[in-house]
Design a protein around this motif. Structure first.
Motif, short mmCIF file in Angstrom:
data_model
loop_
_atom_site.label_atom_id
_atom_site.label_comp_id
_atom_site.label_asym_id
_atom_site.label_seq_id
_atom_site.Cartn_x
_atom_site.Cartn_y
_atom_site.Cartn_z
N VAL A 64 0.84 -1.21 0.00
CA VAL A 64 0.00 0.00 0.00
C VAL A 64 0.87 1.25 0.00
O VAL A 64 0.64 2.20 -0.77
CB VAL A 64 -0.95 -0.02 1.21
CG1 VAL A 64 -1.71 1.31 1.32
CG2 VAL A 64 -1.93 -1.17 1.10
N THR A 65 1.87 1.28 0.90
CA THR A 65 2.73 2.47 0.94
C THR A 65 3.53 2.63 -0.33
O THR A 65 3.84 3.75 -0.76
CB THR A 65 3.69 2.36 2.14
OG1 THR A 65 4.42 1.13 2.05
CG2 THR A 65 2.93 2.38 3.45
N GLY A 66 3.86 1.50 -0.97
CA GLY A 66 4.57 1.60 -2.25
C GLY A 66 3.71 2.21 -3.33
O GLY A 66 4.18 3.01 -4.15
N VAL A 67 2.42 1.85 -3.33
CA VAL A 67 1.50 2.41 -4.33
C VAL A 67 1.33 3.91 -4.12
O VAL A 67 1.41 4.71 -5.06
CB VAL A 67 0.15 1.68 -4.27
CG1 VAL A 67 -0.89 2.41 -5.13
CG2 VAL A 67 0.30 0.24 -4.75
N PHE A 68 1.11 4.30 -2.85
CA PHE A 68 0.90 5.72 -2.59
C PHE A 68 2.20 6.54 -2.65
O PHE A 68 2.15 7.77 -2.64
CB PHE A 68 0.25 5.91 -1.21
CG PHE A 68 -1.22 5.62 -1.21
CD1 PHE A 68 -2.14 6.54 -1.70
CD2 PHE A 68 -1.70 4.40 -0.75
CE1 PHE A 68 -3.48 6.26 -1.70
CE2 PHE A 68 -3.05 4.12 -0.75
CZ PHE A 68 -3.96 5.05 -1.23
N GLY A 69 3.31 5.87 -2.74
CA GLY A 69 4.56 6.60 -2.85
C GLY A 69 5.01 6.82 -4.28
O GLY A 69 6.07 7.42 -4.50
N MET A 70 4.24 6.39 -5.26
CA MET A 70 4.61 6.58 -6.66
C MET A 70 4.39 8.03 -7.08
O MET A 70 3.36 8.63 -6.76
CB MET A 70 3.79 5.65 -7.56
CG MET A 70 4.08 4.17 -7.36
SD MET A 70 3.24 3.12 -8.53
CE MET A 70 1.54 3.49 -8.17
N ASN A 71 5.34 8.59 -7.78
CA ASN A 71 5.25 9.97 -8.26
C ASN A 71 4.61 9.97 -9.65
O ASN A 71 5.25 10.25 -10.68
CB ASN A 71 6.64 10.62 -8.31
CG ASN A 71 7.24 10.76 -6.93
OD1 ASN A 71 6.52 11.07 -5.99
ND2 ASN A 71 8.53 10.55 -6.81
N THR A 72 3.34 9.64 -9.71
CA THR A 72 2.60 9.61 -10.98
C THR A 72 1.32 10.44 -10.85
O THR A 72 0.82 10.69 -9.75
CB THR A 72 2.22 8.16 -11.34
OG1 THR A 72 1.47 7.58 -10.27
CG2 THR A 72 3.47 7.32 -11.57
N LYS A 73 0.81 10.85 -11.99
CA LYS A 73 -0.45 11.60 -12.00
C LYS A 73 -1.62 10.67 -11.74
O LYS A 73 -1.57 9.48 -12.05
CB LYS A 73 -0.64 12.30 -13.34
CG LYS A 73 0.36 13.44 -13.56
CD LYS A 73 0.06 14.15 -14.87
CE LYS A 73 1.03 15.33 -15.08
NZ LYS A 73 0.74 16.04 -16.35
N GLY A 74 -2.69 11.25 -11.23
CA GLY A 74 -3.89 10.45 -10.97
C GLY A 74 -3.73 9.51 -9.79
O GLY A 74 -4.41 8.48 -9.75
N LEU A 75 -2.84 9.83 -8.86
CA LEU A 75 -2.62 8.97 -7.70
C LEU A 75 -3.85 8.98 -6.82
O LEU A 75 -4.48 10.01 -6.62
CB LEU A 75 -1.39 9.45 -6.91
CG LEU A 75 -0.94 8.55 -5.75
CD1 LEU A 75 -0.46 7.20 -6.29
CD2 LEU A 75 0.19 9.22 -4.97
N PHE A 76 -4.20 7.81 -6.30
CA PHE A 76 -5.38 7.69 -5.44
C PHE A 76 -5.28 8.60 -4.23
O PHE A 76 -4.20 8.71 -3.62
CB PHE A 76 -5.56 6.24 -4.97
CG PHE A 76 -5.70 5.27 -6.10
CD1 PHE A 76 -6.84 5.28 -6.87
CD2 PHE A 76 -4.68 4.38 -6.39
CE1 PHE A 76 -6.98 4.37 -7.92
CE2 PHE A 76 -4.82 3.48 -7.42
CZ PHE A 76 -5.96 3.48 -8.20
N LEU A 77 -6.39 9.25 -3.89
CA LEU A 77 -6.52 10.10 -2.70
C LEU A 77 -5.54 11.27 -2.72
O LEU A 77 -5.23 11.85 -1.68
CB LEU A 77 -6.30 9.27 -1.42
CG LEU A 77 -7.16 8.00 -1.26
CD1 LEU A 77 -6.76 7.26 0.02
CD2 LEU A 77 -8.64 8.36 -1.25
N GLY A 78 -5.02 11.59 -3.88
CA GLY A 78 -4.07 12.68 -3.98
C GLY A 78 -4.68 14.03 -3.62
O GLY A 78 -3.98 14.90 -3.11
N GLU A 79 -5.97 14.22 -3.91
CA GLU A 79 -6.64 15.48 -3.62
C GLU A 79 -7.52 15.41 -2.38
O GLU A 79 -8.18 16.38 -2.03
CB GLU A 79 -7.51 15.90 -4.83
CG GLU A 79 -6.73 16.02 -6.13
CD GLU A 79 -5.67 17.09 -6.07
OE1 GLU A 79 -5.85 18.06 -5.28
OE2 GLU A 79 -4.63 16.96 -6.76
#
Length: 340
Positions: free
Chosen positions: A292-307
């Motif tokens: 989970v932390t690896g997914v949320f640590g990706m520097n990509t657009k459209g990241l989940f819960l980013g906003e």
């Protein structure tokens, strides 16, 4: 004890000579110009340094027993053995070595060569040994020896007493190791056991050779055509009985040390398995949160819960839920229950 008379012998290969009377009392002899003559009512004991090459003359002339028997007994071969020739006997037996400082080794790795006759005992060694000197000191202190066979028994008794003392010490040390193993608070350390087992095995090897020599001698005395004196027959029976008892004690010690080593190895393996099991469970629990932390640590657009304003709290909640889900699966499979 102060050494007298024979410390500076005229014969370089003769370390000392003792004469025993009919009552078994022994005294040191002065050796002026040659080897002492046999004693009429008692017997003679000569102790030699076998390194000296000038022994070939007395051996060839039969002054040290039958020439062929003496030559075979005093040879450089250190294998423990016994050879009978008529009423004479040649033996090579284990003995403890003595260092230059006076310290005596525990292991009987040295060799004492003996030619035994009816009224003569000739012993020799190539390295400083302990049995002959201990027997000499005992005789000078007043101990009586009735015949050469009794003197040979003293040699073997000295070695057997040293092995017996080592066996008792090994047994006490094994008892202490067993007590530590039974105490749950003490760690299972195999290091103290290794030197005990190594020394016990080495001493048992020497004892086995010594026991085989006197078993062979006992079988020689049981033959119908043997000419050995009756004192040798009785001495062989007593020595065999003592060595057999000591041999059994050494076997018990070897078996105890082996079982203790197996027990320590088994406990160490069990402890390692417990640690690996705990590490495996922890790894399984942390794998989903790591994903989970690896997914949320990706520097990509459209990241989940980013906003999302509480996105970090929600991500941590997902990590905890994933770990609990894995734990539930582990409990469902019964892994934790089986381990308990």
């Amino acid at each position: 004890m102060q050494r007298l008379l024979t410390d500076a012998t005229a014969l370089p290969y003769l370390l000392f000579a003792m004469a025993f009377d009919a009552e078994g009392r022994g005294c040191l002899l002065e050796t002026g110009g040659g080897l002492p003559e046999p004693v009429a009512d008692g017997f003679l004991w000569l102790h030699l340094d076998l390194v000296d090459a000038r022994l070939d003359g007395p051996i060839a002339t039969g002054r040290l027993g039958p020439p062929a028997l003496a030559a075979a007994t005093f040879a450089r071969d250190g294998h423990q053995r016994v050879v009978a020739e008529g009423t004479s006997l040649g033996l090579v037996i284990a003995d403890r070595t003595r260092e230059f400082s006076g310290r005596i080794e525990e292991e009987p790795a040295g060799r004492l060569h003996c030619v035994l006759g009816e009224r003569l005992l000739v012993s020799g060694r190539r390295h400083a040994a302990a049995a002959a000197e201990a027997a000499r000191d005992a005789v000078l202190a007043g101990r009586r020896v009735s015949d050469p066979a009794g003197l040979l028994e003293m040699f073997v008794g000295h070695v057997a007493a040293a092995l017996d003392a080592s066996a008792r010490r090994f047994s006490d040390e094994l008892d202490a190791i067993e007590d530590r193993m039974l105490d749950e608070d003490q760690p299972d350390d195999p290091k103290p056991l290794a030197p005990i087992r190594r020394q016990a095995v080495r001493q048992h090897r020497q004892l086995a050779g010594l026991s085989a020599v006197f078993h062979r001698l006992e079988s020689e005395t049981e033959e119908a055509d043997d000419d050995l004196p009756a004192a040798v027959v009785r001495m062989a029976a007593r020595v065999v009985q003592r060595l057999d008892s000591l041999h059994r004690d050494m076997l018990v010690l070897s078996e105890r040390s082996r079982l203790l080593q197996d027990e320590i190895a088994g406990r160490t393996a069990a402890e390692t398995n417990r640690q690996l099991f705990t590490l495996s469970i922890l790894t399984a629990l942390f794998l989903p949160p790591t994903l989970v932390t690896g997914v949320f640590g990706m520097n990509t657009k459209g990241l989940f819960l980013g906003e999302f304003e509480n996105g970090s709290l929600l991500a941590l909640t997902i990590c905890g839920a994933a770990a609990l889900a894995v734990y539930g699966v582990i409990r469902r499979l019964g892994l934790v229950k089986r381990r308990a």
